[in-house]
Design a protein around this motif. Structure first.
Motif, PDB file in Angstrom:
ATOM      1  N   ASN A 117       7.421  11.917   1.704  1.00 12.78           N
ATOM      2  CA  ASN A 117       6.864  12.334   0.404  1.00 12.78           C
ATOM      3  C   ASN A 117       7.793  11.873  -0.722  1.00 12.78           C
ATOM      4  OD1 ASN A 117       9.035  14.226   0.338  1.00 12.78           O
ATOM      5  ND2 ASN A 117       7.798  15.660   1.532  1.00 12.78           N
ATOM      6  N   LYS A 118       7.381  12.141  -1.944  1.00 11.10           N
ATOM      7  CA  LYS A 118       8.159  11.664  -3.093  1.00 11.10           C
ATOM      8  C   LYS A 118       9.532  12.339  -3.158  1.00 11.10           C
ATOM      9  CE  LYS A 118       8.262  11.239  -8.097  1.00 11.10           C
ATOM     10  NZ  LYS A 118       7.619  11.537  -9.383  1.00 11.10           N
ATOM     11  N   THR A 119       9.587  13.617  -2.809  1.00 19.10           N
ATOM     12  CA  THR A 119      10.865  14.332  -2.847  1.00 19.10           C
ATOM     13  C   THR A 119      11.888  13.643  -1.941  1.00 19.10           C
ATOM     14  OG1 THR A 119       9.759  16.418  -3.333  1.00 19.10           O
ATOM     15  CG2 THR A 119      11.995  16.573  -2.470  1.00 19.10           C
ATOM     16  N   ARG A 120      11.408  13.244  -0.750  1.00 20.64           N
ATOM     17  CA  ARG A 120      12.304  12.564   0.209  1.00 20.64           C
ATOM     18  C   ARG A 120      12.789  11.229  -0.376  1.00 20.64           C
ATOM     19  NH1 ARG A 120      15.889  13.799   3.275  1.00 20.64           N
ATOM     20  NH2 ARG A 120      16.499  12.180   4.727  1.00 20.64           N
TER      21      ARG A 120
ATOM     22  N   THR B  97      18.606   8.686  -4.634  1.00 21.38           N
ATOM     23  CA  THR B  97      19.726   9.292  -5.362  1.00 21.38           C
ATOM     24  C   THR B  97      21.015   9.212  -4.544  1.00 21.38           C
ATOM     25  OG1 THR B  97      18.175  10.830  -6.396  1.00 21.38           O
ATOM     26  CG2 THR B  97      20.476  11.397  -6.539  1.00 21.38           C
ATOM     27  N   MET B  98      20.917   9.575  -3.260  1.00 18.97           N
ATOM     28  CA  MET B  98      22.111   9.560  -2.402  1.00 18.97           C
ATOM     29  C   MET B  98      22.591   8.126  -2.136  1.00 18.97           C
ATOM     30  SD  MET B  98      23.171  12.491  -2.098  1.00 18.97           S
ATOM     31  CE  MET B  98      22.572  14.118  -2.489  1.00 18.97           C
TER      32      MET B  98
ATOM     33  N   SER C 221       0.844  -1.202   0.000  1.00 18.63           N
ATOM     34  CA  SER C 221       0.000   0.000   0.000  1.00 18.63           C
ATOM     35  C   SER C 221       0.877   1.249   0.000  1.00 18.63           C
ATOM     36  CB  SER C 221      -0.900   0.016   1.238  1.00 18.63           C
ATOM     37  OG  SER C 221      -0.104   0.187   2.399  1.00 18.63           O
ATOM     38  N   LYS C 222       0.276   2.356  -0.460  1.00 13.03           N
ATOM     39  CA  LYS C 222       1.005   3.633  -0.427  1.00 13.03           C
ATOM     40  C   LYS C 222       1.320   4.014   1.017  1.00 13.03           C
ATOM     41  CE  LYS C 222      -1.373   6.624  -2.891  1.00 13.03           C
ATOM     42  NZ  LYS C 222      -1.725   7.884  -3.585  1.00 13.03           N
ATOM     43  N   LYS C 223       0.427   3.621   1.911  1.00 16.29           N
ATOM     44  CA  LYS C 223       0.599   3.939   3.332  1.00 16.29           C
ATOM     45  C   LYS C 223       1.930   3.365   3.851  1.00 16.29           C
ATOM     46  CE  LYS C 223      -1.917   3.630   7.697  1.00 16.29           C
ATOM     47  NZ  LYS C 223      -3.032   2.986   8.404  1.00 16.29           N
ATOM     48  N   THR C 224       2.249   2.149   3.384  1.00 16.41           N
ATOM     49  CA  THR C 224       3.514   1.514   3.792  1.00 16.41           C
ATOM     50  C   THR C 224       4.703   2.350   3.317  1.00 16.41           C
ATOM     51  OG1 THR C 224       2.458  -0.641   3.564  1.00 16.41           O
ATOM     52  CG2 THR C 224       4.851  -0.637   3.692  1.00 16.41           C
ATOM     53  N   ILE C 225       4.613   2.844   2.081  1.00 13.55           N
ATOM     54  CA  ILE C 225       5.711   3.672   1.553  1.00 13.55           C
ATOM     55  C   ILE C 225       5.844   4.950   2.378  1.00 13.55           C
ATOM     56  CG2 ILE C 225       6.589   4.950  -0.457  1.00 13.55           C
ATOM     57  CD1 ILE C 225       5.048   2.939  -2.233  1.00 13.55           C
ATOM     58  N   TYR C 226       4.679   5.587   2.654  1.00 19.05           N
ATOM     59  CA  TYR C 226       4.712   6.844   3.409  1.00 19.05           C
ATOM     60  C   TYR C 226       5.161   6.664   4.857  1.00 19.05           C
ATOM     61  CZ  TYR C 226       2.651   9.498  -0.436  1.00 19.05           C
ATOM     62  OH  TYR C 226       2.449  10.120  -1.650  1.00 19.05           O
ATOM     63  N   SER C 227       5.090   5.440   5.351  1.00 16.75           N
ATOM     64  CA  SER C 227       5.562   5.219   6.728  1.00 16.75           C
ATOM     65  C   SER C 227       7.102   5.267   6.775  1.00 16.75           C
ATOM     66  CB  SER C 227       5.054   3.879   7.276  1.00 16.75           C
ATOM     67  OG  SER C 227       5.693   2.806   6.612  1.00 16.75           O
ATOM     68  N   HIS C 228       7.744   5.129   5.613  1.00 20.55           N
ATOM     69  CA  HIS C 228       9.209   5.193   5.548  1.00 20.55           C
ATOM     70  C   HIS C 228       9.724   6.485   4.896  1.00 20.55           C
ATOM     71  CE1 HIS C 228       9.746   1.049   6.885  1.00 20.55           C
ATOM     72  NE2 HIS C 228       8.776   0.697   6.050  1.00 20.55           N
ATOM     73  N   PHE C 229       8.923   7.033   3.991  1.00 22.04           N
ATOM     74  CA  PHE C 229       9.329   8.261   3.282  1.00 22.04           C
ATOM     75  C   PHE C 229       8.156   9.233   3.306  1.00 22.04           C
ATOM     76  CE2 PHE C 229      11.426   4.584   1.434  1.00 22.04           C
ATOM     77  CZ  PHE C 229      12.764   4.945   1.495  1.00 22.04           C
TER      78      PHE C 229
ATOM     79  N   GLN D 124      18.039  17.697 -12.746  1.00 22.85           N
ATOM     80  CA  GLN D 124      18.347  19.116 -12.947  1.00 22.85           C
ATOM     81  C   GLN D 124      17.075  19.919 -13.201  1.00 22.85           C
ATOM     82  OE1 GLN D 124      21.243  19.704 -16.030  1.00 22.85           O
ATOM     83  NE2 GLN D 124      21.689  21.790 -15.408  1.00 22.85           N
ATOM     84  N   LYS D 125      16.153  19.307 -13.933  1.00 19.56           N
ATOM     85  CA  LYS D 125      14.926  20.011 -14.316  1.00 19.56           C
ATOM     86  C   LYS D 125      13.893  20.068 -13.188  1.00 19.56           C
ATOM     87  CE  LYS D 125      11.753  20.158 -18.245  1.00 19.56           C
ATOM     88  NZ  LYS D 125      11.324  19.511 -19.476  1.00 19.56           N
ATOM     89  N   TYR D 126      13.695  18.932 -12.503  1.00 18.22           N
ATOM     90  CA  TYR D 126      12.602  18.861 -11.521  1.00 18.22           C
ATOM     91  C   TYR D 126      13.039  18.960 -10.059  1.00 18.22           C
ATOM     92  CZ  TYR D 126      10.223  17.189 -15.703  1.00 18.22           C
ATOM     93  OH  TYR D 126       9.733  17.082 -16.972  1.00 18.22           O
ATOM     94  N   TYR D 127      14.315  18.664  -9.792  1.00 13.72           N
ATOM     95  CA  TYR D 127      14.828  18.738  -8.410  1.00 13.72           C
ATOM     96  C   TYR D 127      16.168  19.478  -8.427  1.00 13.72           C
ATOM     97  CZ  TYR D 127      11.357  15.047  -7.670  1.00 13.72           C
ATOM     98  OH  TYR D 127      10.187  14.316  -7.625  1.00 13.72           O
ATOM     99  N   PRO D 128      16.160  20.769  -8.820  1.00 16.68           N
ATOM    100  CA  PRO D 128      17.421  21.492  -9.025  1.00 16.68           C
ATOM    101  C   PRO D 128      18.322  21.566  -7.784  1.00 16.68           C
ATOM    102  CG  PRO D 128      15.519  22.977  -9.181  1.00 16.68           C
ATOM    103  CD  PRO D 128      14.988  21.582  -9.173  1.00 16.68           C
ATOM    104  N   ARG D 129      17.726  21.711  -6.606  1.00 13.14           N
ATOM    105  CA  ARG D 129      18.557  21.797  -5.396  1.00 13.14           C
ATOM    106  C   ARG D 129      19.295  20.486  -5.135  1.00 13.14           C
ATOM    107  NH1 ARG D 129      14.858  23.862  -0.779  1.00 13.14           N
ATOM    108  NH2 ARG D 129      16.463  22.895   0.494  1.00 13.14           N
ATOM    109  N   LEU D 130      18.562  19.396  -5.307  1.00 15.81           N
ATOM    110  CA  LEU D 130      19.168  18.072  -5.129  1.00 15.81           C
ATOM    111  C   LEU D 130      20.258  17.848  -6.184  1.00 15.81           C
ATOM    112  CD1 LEU D 130      19.304  15.265  -3.842  1.00 15.81           C
ATOM    113  CD2 LEU D 130      17.338  14.591  -5.226  1.00 15.81           C
TER     114      LEU D 130
END
Length: 201
Positions: free
Chosen positions: A43-46, A52-53, A33-41, A100-106
């Protein structure tokens, strides 16, 4: 479970792109479930940041290992290229361009980290090559290492190198040969030619 989510997300991002993969896609792919994903992250940015790291660390450690083997510097660069390409899945979705386009700071954070790792590795490579007589001894090591990094980054620019004109694998091959031909001695050229010829067989 967090590691599994990270692994699957990284695979999807590399193959389909950061923009197009949704949390729904990831949940569906993993049968959770999405809930399982959100329990670890949270949001999507995180999730994008951590995947990436995480990939950056895996690649950095792999490069460190290859460098520690103290191979011939020309062979070493080909080994590193092969290793990086295997982890980036040939970058079908051009993750660098999308970051570069969608997450420039990262993207900027990652670029700084990549520069630190690559600079140390390439400077060491050049200095050893000069020492054993396969790279020209009159090279400005700092200039060559920085030019090499800036060129490697620009390969991900789709306006300069459209995928309709170049495959990622071909680009990396052309670039590495271009870099080496500019710095090798006649002794180094023999090694380079023999690697290129054996790769074409």
């Amino acid at each position: 479970m967090k590691e599994e989510i990270l692994q699957k997300a990284t695979d999807l991002f590399l193959n389909l792109g950061f923009k197009s993969v949704t949390m729904d896609d990831l949940a569906h792919e993993m049968g959770i479930s999405k809930k399982t994903i959100y329990s670890h992250f949270e949001n999507k940015t995180r999730l994008v940041e951590e995947s990436t790291m995480n990939l950056f660390c895996v690649i950095s450690n792999g490069i460190d290992h290859i460098v520690s083997l103290k191979k011939n510097p020309i062979e070493e660069l080909y080994e590193i290229k092969k290793f990086v390409m295997s982890h980036l899945k040939d970058e079908k979705a051009s993750p660098q361009y999308q970051l570069q386009k969608y997450y420039p700071r990262l993207f900027e954070t990652l670029k700084k980290k990549e520069f630190e790792v690559m600079q140390e590795c390439v400077v060491d490579n050049i200095e050893r090559g000069i020492e054993i007589g396969i790279y020209r001894e009159n090279l400005n090591v700092q200039f060559v290492s920085r030019i090499y990094f800036s060129g490697a980054i620009s390969l991900g620019d789709h306006d300069l190198f459209p995928s309709s004109m170049f495959t990622k694998v071909a680009l990396e091959d052309y670039y590495l040969e271009y870099h080496l031909r500019g710095i090798v001695t006649p002794k180094g050229r023999k090694i380079l030619n023999s690697i290129i010829n054996s790769n074409q067989e």
